[in-house]
Design a protein around this motif. Sequence first.
Motif, PDB file in Angstrom:
ATOM      1  N   UNK A  99     -21.063  11.882   4.079  1.00 36.13           N
ATOM      2  CA  UNK A  99     -20.348  11.417   5.161  1.00 36.13           C
ATOM      3  C   UNK A  99     -18.912  10.912   5.219  1.00 36.13           C
ATOM      4  N   UNK A 100     -18.666  10.971   4.268  1.00 38.08           N
ATOM      5  CA  UNK A 100     -16.361  10.697   3.781  1.00 38.08           C
ATOM      6  C   UNK A 100     -16.579  10.954   2.412  1.00 38.08           C
ATOM      7  N   UNK A 101     -15.298  10.755   2.441  1.00 46.17           N
ATOM      8  CA  UNK A 101     -14.420  12.028   1.250  1.00 46.17           C
ATOM      9  C   UNK A 101     -14.208  10.516   0.109  1.00 46.17           C
ATOM     10  N   UNK A 102     -14.708   9.101   0.371  1.00 43.28           N
ATOM     11  CA  UNK A 102     -13.976   8.883  -0.219  1.00 43.28           C
ATOM     12  C   UNK A 102     -12.995   8.552  -1.363  1.00 43.28           C
ATOM     13  N   UNK A 103     -11.627   9.014  -0.556  1.00 46.00           N
ATOM     14  CA  UNK A 103     -11.168   8.599  -1.809  1.00 46.00           C
ATOM     15  C   UNK A 103     -10.802   7.221  -1.921  1.00 46.00           C
ATOM     16  N   UNK A 132      -8.010  15.172  -9.075  1.00 47.07           N
ATOM     17  CA  UNK A 132      -6.809  15.444  -7.898  1.00 47.07           C
ATOM     18  C   UNK A 132      -7.266  15.847  -6.457  1.00 47.07           C
ATOM     19  N   UNK A 133      -7.015  15.974  -5.621  1.00 50.56           N
ATOM     20  CA  UNK A 133      -8.024  16.491  -4.392  1.00 50.56           C
ATOM     21  C   UNK A 133      -8.866  15.669  -4.282  1.00 50.56           C
ATOM     22  N   UNK A 134      -9.856  16.176  -3.320  1.00 53.02           N
ATOM     23  CA  UNK A 134     -10.755  15.323  -2.890  1.00 53.02           C
ATOM     24  C   UNK A 134     -12.338  14.882  -4.330  1.00 53.02           C
ATOM     25  N   UNK A 135     -11.964  15.563  -5.476  1.00 52.37           N
ATOM     26  CA  UNK A 135     -12.157  15.042  -6.187  1.00 52.37           C
ATOM     27  C   UNK A 135     -12.112  13.738  -6.926  1.00 52.37           C
ATOM     28  N   UNK A 136     -11.306  13.423  -6.877  1.00 51.51           N
ATOM     29  CA  UNK A 136     -10.924  12.079  -7.055  1.00 51.51           C
ATOM     30  C   UNK A 136     -12.012  10.928  -6.065  1.00 51.51           C
ATOM     31  N   UNK A 137     -12.966  11.308  -4.673  1.00 50.23           N
ATOM     32  CA  UNK A 137     -13.593  10.435  -4.686  1.00 50.23           C
ATOM     33  C   UNK A 137     -15.111  10.572  -5.012  1.00 50.23           C
ATOM     34  N   UNK A 138     -15.106  11.008  -6.553  1.00 51.52           N
ATOM     35  CA  UNK A 138     -16.106  11.239  -7.650  1.00 51.52           C
ATOM     36  C   UNK A 138     -15.361   9.224  -8.181  1.00 51.52           C
ATOM     37  N   UNK A 139     -14.227   8.528  -8.465  1.00 53.16           N
ATOM     38  CA  UNK A 139     -14.130   7.377  -8.588  1.00 53.16           C
ATOM     39  C   UNK A 139     -14.278   6.670  -8.606  1.00 53.16           C
ATOM     40  N   UNK A 140     -15.462   5.528  -8.568  1.00 59.23           N
ATOM     41  CA  UNK A 140     -15.415   4.668  -7.666  1.00 59.23           C
ATOM     42  C   UNK A 140     -14.986   3.552  -8.160  1.00 59.23           C
TER      43      UNK A 140
END
Length: 260
Positions: A99-103, A132-140
């Motif tokens: 629902x959100x990129x969560x960057x 980098x890119x949308x993969x950064x959204x995995x960082x919490x």
Amino acid sequence: MISQTNSSNQDEQVTTAEVLAEVERRMSSSSSSTSFTRGWQRKLVVLVNRFIFWLSRHWLAIFNALAFLYVGLPVLAPVLIHLGIKRPAMIIYAIYRPLCHQLPQRSWFLFGQQFAYTLPELRQLTGAEIGSGLRAGAFIGNQAMGYKVAFCQRDTAIYGAIFLFGLLYAVGRRRIRPLPWWGYLLGLLPMAADGGYQFLSIAISIFFPDFSAHPYESTPLKRTVTGAIFGLVTIWLAYPYVQETMDEFRATLHQRFGWE
């Protein structure tokens, strides 16, 4: 003019009554049904009408509760991690990820050094942890930096505003008229301009790397303000129409069954 208005209101009332009558007809009409089945169907019709009547009285409380839940869970996620309750928090992050990129550079952080970080700051503090890119959204986040909310700053502002303005709407909903469409478009324009320009500049930098312009990155304040404006105009446009429809259903059912 008054007669035209009254005629229009009668047409709307008839339309509402016809909807309810059609629901009852489809649920109760069956020439081959037994008396037991017809009795059960009549009870079901009454039960459905009861639910509609109840919903017409409490729809705003339900909408506000759902809005609170929808924006509250992303805020709860970093709180749970901070308390050491990691698994439910990760479930919340996973649910909201589509629902959100969560960057992280566009999200709020709780229990850390600051509430927001730029991408250079994140890379300096975490090194290779930030993708980098949308993969950064995995960082919490981590214990030193804090943990991010499971919504980006703009989404937090949008749905937070929907919840807060929904509460305010409850105070004077009988006196608030729907926002005109042109007003809604004006309210949408700041978010579209800020987010659209950011997206376009990043896309240009990706597909045209030799282009001299640097990608535009919005700020937490701009995301929050434009998102909150969008949430406000959405409530202002939609809720008066929902209230009008619910009032019509309630009046029709009151006339038919005498329910209060």
